[in-house]
Design a protein around this motif. Structure first.
Motif, PDB file in Angstrom:
ATOM      1  N   ASN A   1      -2.440  -4.175  -4.350  1.00  0.00           N
ATOM      2  CA  ASN A   1      -2.217  -3.681  -2.984  1.00  0.00           C
ATOM      3  C   ASN A   1      -2.582  -2.205  -2.862  1.00  0.00           C
ATOM      4  O   ASN A   1      -2.820  -1.724  -1.750  1.00  0.00           O
ATOM      5  CB  ASN A   1      -0.762  -3.897  -2.569  1.00  0.00           C
ATOM      6  N   ARG A   2      -2.609  -1.510  -3.991  1.00  0.00           N
ATOM      7  CA  ARG A   2      -3.013  -0.098  -3.986  1.00  0.00           C
ATOM      8  C   ARG A   2      -4.534  -0.068  -4.120  1.00  0.00           C
ATOM      9  O   ARG A   2      -5.091  -0.323  -5.182  1.00  0.00           O
ATOM     10  CB  ARG A   2      -2.355   0.658  -5.149  1.00  0.00           C
ATOM     11  N   ARG A   3      -5.186   0.261  -3.039  1.00  0.00           N
ATOM     12  CA  ARG A   3      -6.641   0.157  -3.053  1.00  0.00           C
ATOM     13  C   ARG A   3      -7.248   1.060  -1.988  1.00  0.00           C
ATOM     14  O   ARG A   3      -6.570   1.491  -1.049  1.00  0.00           O
ATOM     15  CB  ARG A   3      -7.078  -1.290  -2.806  1.00  0.00           C
TER      16      ARG A   3
ATOM     17  N   SER B   1       4.221  -1.696  -1.564  1.00  0.00           N
ATOM     18  CA  SER B   1       5.436  -1.473  -0.773  1.00  0.00           C
ATOM     19  C   SER B   1       6.510  -0.690  -1.515  1.00  0.00           C
ATOM     20  O   SER B   1       7.597  -0.480  -0.969  1.00  0.00           O
ATOM     21  CB  SER B   1       6.018  -2.823  -0.318  1.00  0.00           C
ATOM     22  N   LYS B   2       6.227  -0.274  -2.717  1.00  0.00           N
ATOM     23  CA  LYS B   2       7.203   0.531  -3.440  1.00  0.00           C
ATOM     24  C   LYS B   2       7.258   1.924  -2.822  1.00  0.00           C
ATOM     25  O   LYS B   2       6.225   2.556  -2.617  1.00  0.00           O
ATOM     26  CB  LYS B   2       6.811   0.630  -4.915  1.00  0.00           C
TER      27      LYS B   2
ATOM     28  N   SER C   1      -1.886   7.138   1.144  1.00  0.00           N
ATOM     29  CA  SER C   1      -3.013   6.259   1.490  1.00  0.00           C
ATOM     30  C   SER C   1      -4.089   7.027   2.256  1.00  0.00           C
ATOM     31  O   SER C   1      -5.297   6.830   2.041  1.00  0.00           O
ATOM     32  CB  SER C   1      -2.533   5.058   2.301  1.00  0.00           C
ATOM     33  N   THR C   2      -3.652   7.931   3.139  1.00  0.00           N
ATOM     34  CA  THR C   2      -4.621   8.732   3.897  1.00  0.00           C
ATOM     35  C   THR C   2      -5.354   9.709   2.993  1.00  0.00           C
ATOM     36  O   THR C   2      -6.579   9.878   3.094  1.00  0.00           O
ATOM     37  CB  THR C   2      -3.902   9.498   5.023  1.00  0.00           C
ATOM     38  N   ASP C   3      -4.631  10.342   2.094  1.00  0.00           N
ATOM     39  CA  ASP C   3      -5.252  11.315   1.189  1.00  0.00           C
ATOM     40  C   ASP C   3      -6.246  10.645   0.250  1.00  0.00           C
ATOM     41  O   ASP C   3      -7.299  11.217  -0.076  1.00  0.00           O
ATOM     42  CB  ASP C   3      -4.182  12.050   0.381  1.00  0.00           C
TER      43      ASP C   3
ATOM     44  N   ARG D   1       0.979  -1.501   5.239  1.00  0.00           N
ATOM     45  CA  ARG D   1       0.993  -2.364   6.423  1.00  0.00           C
ATOM     46  C   ARG D   1      -0.047  -3.484   6.367  1.00  0.00           C
ATOM     47  O   ARG D   1      -0.046  -4.368   7.225  1.00  0.00           O
ATOM     48  CB  ARG D   1       0.777  -1.527   7.695  1.00  0.00           C
ATOM     49  N   ASN D   2      -0.916  -3.451   5.384  1.00  0.00           N
ATOM     50  CA  ASN D   2      -1.934  -4.504   5.267  1.00  0.00           C
ATOM     51  C   ASN D   2      -2.064  -4.886   3.795  1.00  0.00           C
ATOM     52  O   ASN D   2      -3.060  -4.607   3.139  1.00  0.00           O
ATOM     53  CB  ASN D   2      -3.268  -4.014   5.828  1.00  0.00           C
TER      54      ASN D   2
END
Length: 211
Positions: free
Chosen positions: A192-194, A134-135, A149-151, A179-180
């Protein structure tokens, strides 16, 4: 009988062959191992039991990697209602992607070189999700966590296709930003970064019931 004929007419070829095989040899077809409708022997994954075996096989394959012990805590395989989910989580310094970038690292390339040959054998559709913490990514109004996230998900897709996954096997690429969250208690936690790779179930058709 008419409803069954109409259903089979619109069914996929593997389904038609499986149903036809059952009526030709009920006992033989029922005793086949692996996926009954479109699978590849014991490596097919249509039901939960197949996914459990696939999970075990993938873990055994990755265990042969050099330095796997250093990254195994960042890789989690979970059987979900959607299918087998492979989570590739970042540590605070970046493991699978360069920090703040969609540039894959050598570690991600090594992991996918192990996973992809196994996934390419499957008939199962695959979806790929990118996630961030969320940063806020930056002060830019044109590139943020949605884009990152999409890239990253797309970068994983390209690597998977380069290593043998069929392009038509990948059915969805999603960027989810934050968002998840995996760790909702710590929204900025690195886990969370995955990137999640989801091997989806093959839906078994249900024969229409006659009342």
């Amino acid at each position: 009988a008419l409803f069954i004929v109409l259903w089979l007419t619109n069914a996929s070829k593997p389904v038609q062959e499986a149903v036809g095989g059952y009526f030709r040899d009920p006992n033989g077809t029922a005793q086949k191992k692996g996926t009954q409708l479109g699978g590849v022997g014991d490596t097919g994954a249509a039901i939960k039991e197949d996914m459990a075996k696939l999970k075990k096989d993938l873990l055994l394959s990755m265990a042969k990697m050099a330095d796997f012990e250093k990254i195994k805590k960042l890789i989690e395989l979970t059987i979900t209602p959607e299918g087998l989910k492979i989570e590739l989580m970042e540590d605070p310094h970046g493991t699978f992607f360069e920090n703040g970038s969609a540039q894959p690292t050598a570690v991600l390339q090594s992991v996918l070189k192990i996973l992809v040959p196994e996934l390419a054998k499957l008939p199962n559709p695959i979806s790929i999700e990118g996630h961030t913490d969320s940063k806020p990514y930056s002060d830019s109004k044109t590139y943020g966590n949605w884009e990152l996230s999409t890239d990253r998900a797309n970068a994983a897709r390209r690597l998977m296709e380069d290593n043998g996954v069929r392009s038509e096997q990948i059915v969805q690429v999603r960027g989810c930003a934050d968002r998840n969250l995996r760790n909702k208690r710590e929204p900025e936690d690195s886990s969370n970064r995955r990137v999640d790779i989801i091997i989806q179930y093959i839906n078994k058709p249900e024969l229409p019931t006659v009342s």
